[in-house]
Design a protein around this motif. Sequence first.
Motif, PDB file in Angstrom:
ATOM      1  N   UNK A 197     -27.390  53.186 -52.909  1.00 17.42           N
ATOM      2  CA  UNK A 197     -26.337  54.405 -52.483  1.00 17.42           C
ATOM      3  C   UNK A 197     -25.578  54.211 -51.169  1.00 17.42           C
ATOM      4  N   UNK A 198     -26.152  53.439 -50.317  1.00 14.92           N
ATOM      5  CA  UNK A 198     -25.834  52.911 -48.826  1.00 14.92           C
ATOM      6  C   UNK A 198     -24.541  52.160 -49.225  1.00 14.92           C
ATOM      7  N   UNK A 199     -24.599  51.217 -50.142  1.00 18.14           N
ATOM      8  CA  UNK A 199     -23.925  50.074 -50.502  1.00 18.14           C
ATOM      9  C   UNK A 199     -22.697  50.714 -51.156  1.00 18.14           C
ATOM     10  N   UNK A 200     -22.823  51.799 -51.860  1.00 13.40           N
ATOM     11  CA  UNK A 200     -21.818  52.509 -52.774  1.00 13.40           C
ATOM     12  C   UNK A 200     -20.942  53.388 -51.885  1.00 13.40           C
ATOM     13  N   UNK A 201     -21.495  53.809 -50.602  1.00 11.80           N
ATOM     14  CA  UNK A 201     -20.846  55.189 -50.097  1.00 11.80           C
ATOM     15  C   UNK A 201     -19.431  54.767 -49.410  1.00 11.80           C
ATOM     16  N   UNK A 202     -19.191  53.479 -48.856  1.00 10.74           N
ATOM     17  CA  UNK A 202     -17.987  53.125 -48.333  1.00 10.74           C
ATOM     18  C   UNK A 202     -17.003  52.864 -49.451  1.00 10.74           C
ATOM     19  N   UNK A 203     -17.292  52.936 -50.759  1.00  8.28           N
ATOM     20  CA  UNK A 203     -16.485  52.515 -51.977  1.00  8.28           C
ATOM     21  C   UNK A 203     -15.876  51.123 -51.770  1.00  8.28           C
ATOM     22  N   UNK A 204     -16.724  50.102 -51.677  1.00  9.01           N
ATOM     23  CA  UNK A 204     -16.407  48.661 -51.433  1.00  9.01           C
ATOM     24  C   UNK A 204     -15.790  48.135 -52.691  1.00  9.01           C
ATOM     25  N   UNK A 205     -15.022  46.940 -52.504  1.00  9.32           N
ATOM     26  CA  UNK A 205     -14.477  46.250 -53.529  1.00  9.32           C
ATOM     27  C   UNK A 205     -15.691  45.459 -54.295  1.00  9.32           C
ATOM     28  N   UNK A 206     -16.744  45.064 -53.775  1.00  9.25           N
ATOM     29  CA  UNK A 206     -17.717  44.513 -54.182  1.00  9.25           C
ATOM     30  C   UNK A 206     -19.337  44.946 -53.769  1.00  9.25           C
ATOM     31  N   UNK A 207     -19.950  44.793 -54.661  1.00  5.89           N
ATOM     32  CA  UNK A 207     -21.624  45.249 -54.431  1.00  5.89           C
ATOM     33  C   UNK A 207     -22.189  43.804 -54.551  1.00  5.89           C
ATOM     34  N   UNK A 208     -22.959  43.206 -53.767  1.00  7.35           N
ATOM     35  CA  UNK A 208     -23.386  42.148 -53.465  1.00  7.35           C
ATOM     36  C   UNK A 208     -25.157  42.361 -53.226  1.00  7.35           C
ATOM     37  N   UNK A 209     -25.768  42.124 -54.300  1.00  8.98           N
ATOM     38  CA  UNK A 209     -27.138  42.332 -54.136  1.00  8.98           C
ATOM     39  C   UNK A 209     -27.985  41.085 -54.152  1.00  8.98           C
ATOM     40  N   UNK A 215     -27.536  49.218 -61.668  1.00 12.02           N
ATOM     41  CA  UNK A 215     -26.550  48.387 -61.384  1.00 12.02           C
ATOM     42  C   UNK A 215     -25.785  48.444 -62.745  1.00 12.02           C
ATOM     43  N   UNK A 216     -26.485  48.634 -63.807  1.00 10.93           N
ATOM     44  CA  UNK A 216     -25.454  48.420 -65.048  1.00 10.93           C
ATOM     45  C   UNK A 216     -24.690  49.752 -65.041  1.00 10.93           C
ATOM     46  N   UNK A 217     -25.157  50.839 -64.746  1.00 10.65           N
ATOM     47  CA  UNK A 217     -24.309  52.259 -64.516  1.00 10.65           C
ATOM     48  C   UNK A 217     -23.242  52.071 -63.400  1.00 10.65           C
ATOM     49  N   UNK A 218     -23.689  51.424 -62.414  1.00 12.00           N
ATOM     50  CA  UNK A 218     -22.698  51.105 -61.152  1.00 12.00           C
ATOM     51  C   UNK A 218     -21.538  50.140 -61.899  1.00 12.00           C
ATOM     52  N   UNK A 219     -21.829  49.339 -62.689  1.00 13.48           N
ATOM     53  CA  UNK A 219     -20.895  48.319 -63.384  1.00 13.48           C
ATOM     54  C   UNK A 219     -19.995  49.123 -64.319  1.00 13.48           C
ATOM     55  N   UNK A 220     -20.429  50.115 -64.957  1.00  9.53           N
ATOM     56  CA  UNK A 220     -20.046  50.772 -66.089  1.00  9.53           C
ATOM     57  C   UNK A 220     -19.119  51.800 -65.512  1.00  9.53           C
ATOM     58  N   UNK A 221     -19.264  51.998 -64.117  1.00  7.00           N
ATOM     59  CA  UNK A 221     -18.288  53.002 -63.433  1.00  7.00           C
ATOM     60  C   UNK A 221     -17.022  52.098 -62.937  1.00  7.00           C
ATOM     61  N   UNK A 222     -17.157  50.917 -63.150  1.00  3.49           N
ATOM     62  CA  UNK A 222     -15.833  50.277 -62.624  1.00  3.49           C
ATOM     63  C   UNK A 222     -16.160  49.293 -61.455  1.00  3.49           C
ATOM     64  N   UNK A 223     -17.314  49.239 -61.004  1.00  2.00           N
ATOM     65  CA  UNK A 223     -17.628  48.586 -59.843  1.00  2.00           C
ATOM     66  C   UNK A 223     -17.862  47.115 -60.218  1.00  2.00           C
TER      67      UNK A 223
END
Length: 234
Positions: free
Chosen positions: A156-168, A187-195
């Motif tokens: 959630x913290x990684x998503x909050x700023x609406x970044x271009x990339x989530x790096x795990x 992570x799959x859901x985040x990807x399906x949401x367009x991230x």
Amino acid sequence: MEKLIQMVDIRKEYKMGDETVYANDGITLDIDKGEFVAIVGKSGSGKSTLMNIIGALDVPTSGTYLLGGKNVGKLSDNQLADIRNKMIGFVFQQYNLLPRMSIMENVELPLLYAHVSAREREKRAMEALEKVGLGEKAKQMPKQLSGGQQQRVSIARALAADPSLILADEPTGALDSKTSRQVLDFFKKIHEDGNTVIMITHDNSIAVEAKRVIRIADGKINFDGSSEDYAAII
């Protein structure tokens, strides 16, 4: 597709006495916006060095790295910090939550550094927590949550700023198999949401959960293809 990451002949060298060691040795790759990629390799393969370069935590010795069209190797330390804060959401193996701050306050941190107003920070942090199913836990402290829940807070913290990339970085490394499954589903859901999601792992069974797998060995790419093709050779 629009390119998010473009790397050409990336090399990272370290001096060990009289010897030069190449942690990354001529890596060339493109990653499009919206991809879900796993970078997999054994300890010492060079995957962590590559992750640090992708995350603007380090710069290559030579070669070109463009992130969203910006040449990362040419940026100052302050510009690199700005890139990390605005363009990249990090998820770490050990969660890296601050124990004396509530879940909500932890998720708000990147927004605080980005000088987002208090009202907007709270709104975006709550939206991110609700995405990972933890909206009702917003006022709790990290120690009150399970390991899997804490990792979802870090997502959630990684998503909050609406970044271009989530790096795990090894996002399931500290979790049991059932909780790992839940985190991978997020992570799959985040990807399906367009991230765009890049996941670093040493574990082949985790890597094949992505859509694309890049395998690193001895500082070089020795596989780059679909997870289906990768599953067929491991």
